[in-house]
Design a protein around this motif. Sequence first.
Motif, PDB file in Angstrom:
ATOM      1  N   TRP A 141       0.852  -1.072  -0.001  1.00 57.46           N
ATOM      2  CA  TRP A 141       0.008   0.003  -0.037  1.00 57.46           C
ATOM      3  C   TRP A 141       0.690   1.327  -0.074  1.00 57.46           C
ATOM      4  CZ3 TRP A 141      -2.645  -1.731   5.156  1.00 57.46           C
ATOM      5  CH2 TRP A 141      -3.456  -2.786   4.870  1.00 57.46           C
ATOM      6  N   TYR A 142       0.414   2.243  -0.769  1.00 53.87           N
ATOM      7  CA  TYR A 142       1.215   3.553  -0.884  1.00 53.87           C
ATOM      8  C   TYR A 142       0.109   4.590  -0.536  1.00 53.87           C
ATOM      9  CZ  TYR A 142       3.955   7.718  -2.001  1.00 53.87           C
ATOM     10  OH  TYR A 142       4.605   8.731  -2.254  1.00 53.87           O
ATOM     11  N   ILE A 143       0.120   5.419   0.375  1.00 55.65           N
ATOM     12  CA  ILE A 143      -0.920   5.977   1.139  1.00 55.65           C
ATOM     13  C   ILE A 143      -0.840   7.772   0.367  1.00 55.65           C
ATOM     14  CG2 ILE A 143      -2.068   7.258   3.220  1.00 55.65           C
ATOM     15  CD1 ILE A 143      -1.956   4.291   3.457  1.00 55.65           C
ATOM     16  N   LEU A 144      -2.080   7.709  -0.204  1.00 56.21           N
ATOM     17  CA  LEU A 144      -2.423   8.853  -1.050  1.00 56.21           C
ATOM     18  C   LEU A 144      -3.037  10.208  -0.260  1.00 56.21           C
ATOM     19  CD1 LEU A 144      -3.719   7.292  -4.546  1.00 56.21           C
ATOM     20  CD2 LEU A 144      -1.364   7.874  -3.833  1.00 56.21           C
ATOM     21  N   ASP A 145      -3.708   9.932   0.651  1.00 54.11           N
ATOM     22  CA  ASP A 145      -4.479  10.619   1.397  1.00 54.11           C
ATOM     23  C   ASP A 145      -4.916   9.907   2.702  1.00 54.11           C
ATOM     24  OD1 ASP A 145      -5.301  13.265   2.154  1.00 54.11           O
ATOM     25  OD2 ASP A 145      -7.334  13.049   0.750  1.00 54.11           O
ATOM     26  N   ALA A 146      -4.976  10.788   3.800  1.00 47.07           N
ATOM     27  CA  ALA A 146      -5.773  10.190   5.258  1.00 47.07           C
ATOM     28  C   ALA A 146      -6.415  11.284   5.859  1.00 47.07           C
ATOM     29  CB  ALA A 146      -4.723   9.801   5.932  1.00 47.07           C
ATOM     30  N   GLU A 147      -7.515  11.078   6.494  1.00 44.84           N
ATOM     31  CA  GLU A 147      -7.892  12.155   7.419  1.00 44.84           C
ATOM     32  C   GLU A 147      -7.192  12.336   8.622  1.00 44.84           C
ATOM     33  OE1 GLU A 147     -12.289  10.972   7.721  1.00 44.84           O
ATOM     34  OE2 GLU A 147     -12.428  11.373   5.544  1.00 44.84           O
ATOM     35  N   ASN A 148      -7.493  13.164   9.400  1.00 46.05           N
ATOM     36  CA  ASN A 148      -6.862  13.331  10.783  1.00 46.05           C
ATOM     37  C   ASN A 148      -7.057  12.094  11.601  1.00 46.05           C
ATOM     38  OD1 ASN A 148      -5.862  15.843  10.135  1.00 46.05           O
ATOM     39  ND2 ASN A 148      -7.364  16.779  11.122  1.00 46.05           N
ATOM     40  N   ASN A 149      -6.238  11.347  12.334  1.00 47.96           N
ATOM     41  CA  ASN A 149      -6.337  10.186  13.005  1.00 47.96           C
ATOM     42  C   ASN A 149      -6.908   9.111  12.105  1.00 47.96           C
ATOM     43  OD1 ASN A 149      -5.469  11.818  15.456  1.00 47.96           O
ATOM     44  ND2 ASN A 149      -7.842  12.512  15.371  1.00 47.96           N
ATOM     45  N   ALA A 150      -6.608   8.968  10.949  1.00 45.43           N
ATOM     46  CA  ALA A 150      -7.056   7.791  10.243  1.00 45.43           C
ATOM     47  C   ALA A 150      -5.770   6.708  10.250  1.00 45.43           C
ATOM     48  CB  ALA A 150      -7.417   8.135   8.726  1.00 45.43           C
ATOM     49  N   GLY A 151      -6.036   5.527  10.110  1.00 42.29           N
ATOM     50  CA  GLY A 151      -4.940   4.714  10.127  1.00 42.29           C
ATOM     51  C   GLY A 151      -5.282   3.264   9.476  1.00 42.29           C
ATOM     52  N   ILE A 152      -4.346   2.235   9.622  1.00 47.91           N
ATOM     53  CA  ILE A 152      -4.536   1.097   9.373  1.00 47.91           C
ATOM     54  C   ILE A 152      -4.230   0.008  10.667  1.00 47.91           C
ATOM     55  CG2 ILE A 152      -3.814   1.457   6.885  1.00 47.91           C
ATOM     56  CD1 ILE A 152      -1.224   0.170   7.755  1.00 47.91           C
ATOM     57  N   TYR A 153      -4.889  -1.170  10.435  1.00 48.14           N
ATOM     58  CA  TYR A 153      -4.624  -2.394  11.525  1.00 48.14           C
ATOM     59  C   TYR A 153      -3.678  -3.121  10.817  1.00 48.14           C
ATOM     60  CZ  TYR A 153      -8.770  -0.360  13.632  1.00 48.14           C
ATOM     61  OH  TYR A 153      -9.535   0.849  14.430  1.00 48.14           O
ATOM     62  N   LEU A 154      -2.508  -3.397  11.324  1.00 48.91           N
ATOM     63  CA  LEU A 154      -1.706  -4.394  10.809  1.00 48.91           C
ATOM     64  C   LEU A 154      -0.855  -4.926  11.822  1.00 48.91           C
ATOM     65  CD1 LEU A 154      -0.261  -5.060   8.057  1.00 48.91           C
ATOM     66  CD2 LEU A 154       1.211  -2.833   8.277  1.00 48.91           C
ATOM     67  N   GLY A 155      -0.905  -6.512  11.733  1.00 43.81           N
ATOM     68  CA  GLY A 155      -0.007  -7.255  12.591  1.00 43.81           C
ATOM     69  C   GLY A 155      -0.706  -7.413  14.050  1.00 43.81           C
ATOM     70  N   LEU A 156      -0.329  -8.498  14.628  1.00 46.26           N
ATOM     71  CA  LEU A 156      -1.016  -8.623  16.000  1.00 46.26           C
ATOM     72  C   LEU A 156      -0.120  -7.831  17.122  1.00 46.26           C
ATOM     73  CD1 LEU A 156      -1.752 -12.378  15.394  1.00 46.26           C
ATOM     74  CD2 LEU A 156      -3.513 -10.561  15.785  1.00 46.26           C
ATOM     75  N   LYS A 157      -0.806  -7.575  18.167  1.00 48.93           N
ATOM     76  CA  LYS A 157      -0.076  -6.980  19.209  1.00 48.93           C
ATOM     77  C   LYS A 157       0.651  -7.777  20.027  1.00 48.93           C
ATOM     78  CE  LYS A 157      -3.364  -3.345  20.343  1.00 48.93           C
ATOM     79  NZ  LYS A 157      -4.595  -2.763  21.532  1.00 48.93           N
ATOM     80  N   ASP A 158       1.781  -7.549  20.795  1.00 45.52           N
ATOM     81  CA  ASP A 158       2.693  -8.524  21.537  1.00 45.52           C
ATOM     82  C   ASP A 158       1.804  -9.263  22.317  1.00 45.52           C
ATOM     83  OD1 ASP A 158       4.862  -7.262  20.242  1.00 45.52           O
ATOM     84  OD2 ASP A 158       5.425  -5.967  22.067  1.00 45.52           O
ATOM     85  N   GLU A 159       2.312 -10.685  22.336  1.00 40.90           N
ATOM     86  CA  GLU A 159       1.513 -11.816  23.169  1.00 40.90           C
ATOM     87  C   GLU A 159       0.354 -12.317  22.728  1.00 40.90           C
ATOM     88  OE1 GLU A 159       2.067 -10.734  26.889  1.00 40.90           O
ATOM     89  OE2 GLU A 159       4.410 -10.296  26.863  1.00 40.90           O
ATOM     90  N   VAL A 160      -0.198 -11.761  21.355  1.00 38.12           N
ATOM     91  CA  VAL A 160      -1.511 -12.400  20.888  1.00 38.12           C
ATOM     92  C   VAL A 160      -0.987 -13.595  20.216  1.00 38.12           C
ATOM     93  CG1 VAL A 160      -3.331 -11.918  19.513  1.00 38.12           C
ATOM     94  CG2 VAL A 160      -2.496 -10.050  20.702  1.00 38.12           C
ATOM     95  N   THR A 161      -1.695 -14.622  20.739  1.00 39.89           N
ATOM     96  CA  THR A 161      -1.470 -15.925  20.379  1.00 39.89           C
ATOM     97  C   THR A 161      -2.568 -16.418  19.246  1.00 39.89           C
ATOM     98  OG1 THR A 161      -2.447 -17.175  22.198  1.00 39.89           O
ATOM     99  CG2 THR A 161       0.101 -16.816  22.390  1.00 39.89           C
ATOM    100  N   LYS A 162      -2.197 -17.642  18.670  1.00 43.43           N
ATOM    101  CA  LYS A 162      -3.446 -18.142  17.905  1.00 43.43           C
ATOM    102  C   LYS A 162      -4.696 -18.409  18.877  1.00 43.43           C
ATOM    103  CE  LYS A 162      -4.435 -21.820  14.531  1.00 43.43           C
ATOM    104  NZ  LYS A 162      -3.663 -22.944  13.852  1.00 43.43           N
ATOM    105  N   GLU A 163      -4.471 -19.149  19.790  1.00 40.34           N
ATOM    106  CA  GLU A 163      -5.484 -19.289  20.847  1.00 40.34           C
ATOM    107  C   GLU A 163      -6.340 -18.176  21.534  1.00 40.34           C
ATOM    108  OE1 GLU A 163      -2.769 -22.521  20.508  1.00 40.34           O
ATOM    109  OE2 GLU A 163      -2.429 -20.539  21.286  1.00 40.34           O
TER     110      GLU A 163
END
Length: 299
Positions: A101-123
């Motif tokens: 992805w290459y970001i062309l425009d974003a509103e204030n505080n806009a973003g993406i969800y990407l990858g799991l936080k530390d210690e989040v397991t499959k279970e």
Amino acid sequence: MILKQIPHLVSTVWGGEKLKKYKDPEGSFDGPLGETWEVSTLENGLSLCENKQSLEEALEGKILTYLIKFIDTNKNLSIQVHPDNEYAHIHEDALGKDECWYILDAENNAGIYLGLKDEVTKERLQEAIESGENVNELLNFINVQKGDFFNIPAGSIHAIGEGVTLVEVQQSSGVTYRVWDWNRMGLDGKPRELHVKKAMDVINFKPSANKLEYFQYKNLDSSGLLTSNNYFNARIKVLKAGDESVLSLNGISSIVMLEGTCEIDDTEINEYESAVVKDIESAILKAITDSKVLVVKQI
């Protein structure tokens, strides 16, 4: 040969209105416009040449290894993941899907969800899905701005958040496994299908594969390479009005105008337009106005 493209337009439950300015100036498209498939040979979303011939036909049997989209969001996309080639071949008789992805425009505080936080397991993820938790709270949320770049390998759990406009270059595949869809209804008034079992099979839970550096993050607002993989390389060209740049091309290359207007071998390409370059080893790209161009070359 320069083949300007007519994109395939896709209405989505999360789509916005920005792309209609460029793709539907007459206002005939019904519903929110989430994606425009600018360069595509996928059967369910073929882009067309100006003579209305499909790109697939125009390539005369040559295989296009990538697909290019503009994406604009008014709501969050589903949390999802794409399989690699091996899994997709076995379970879908299709290719897997790496994307970027290459970001062309974003509103204030806009973003993406990407990858799991530390210690989040499959279970832990499975438990959250089954108990009806807000699954997005287990993912890293990254605020984005114009010029940000992210590479998303197969197996990476992700979602584009609301208020983001971007250009996506991906492996030529349509396989997506939805993990969670914000407990909302689709355009038909029914919940959209989830693919939890397959998603859990392919999500990469390794901690190192959920860190920002794994996704090749950079902010690039000048000329430079975005990424290169087994299917394509993608590069940004920034030109001042009157500048010329010699493009070394191979295979099937694409020119996508992100800003401004350029000419390539006397073919004019305007903002948010795309063209495929076929059977040309090099070409001169001339900026009519200050311009930013995405150049994608098949490997």
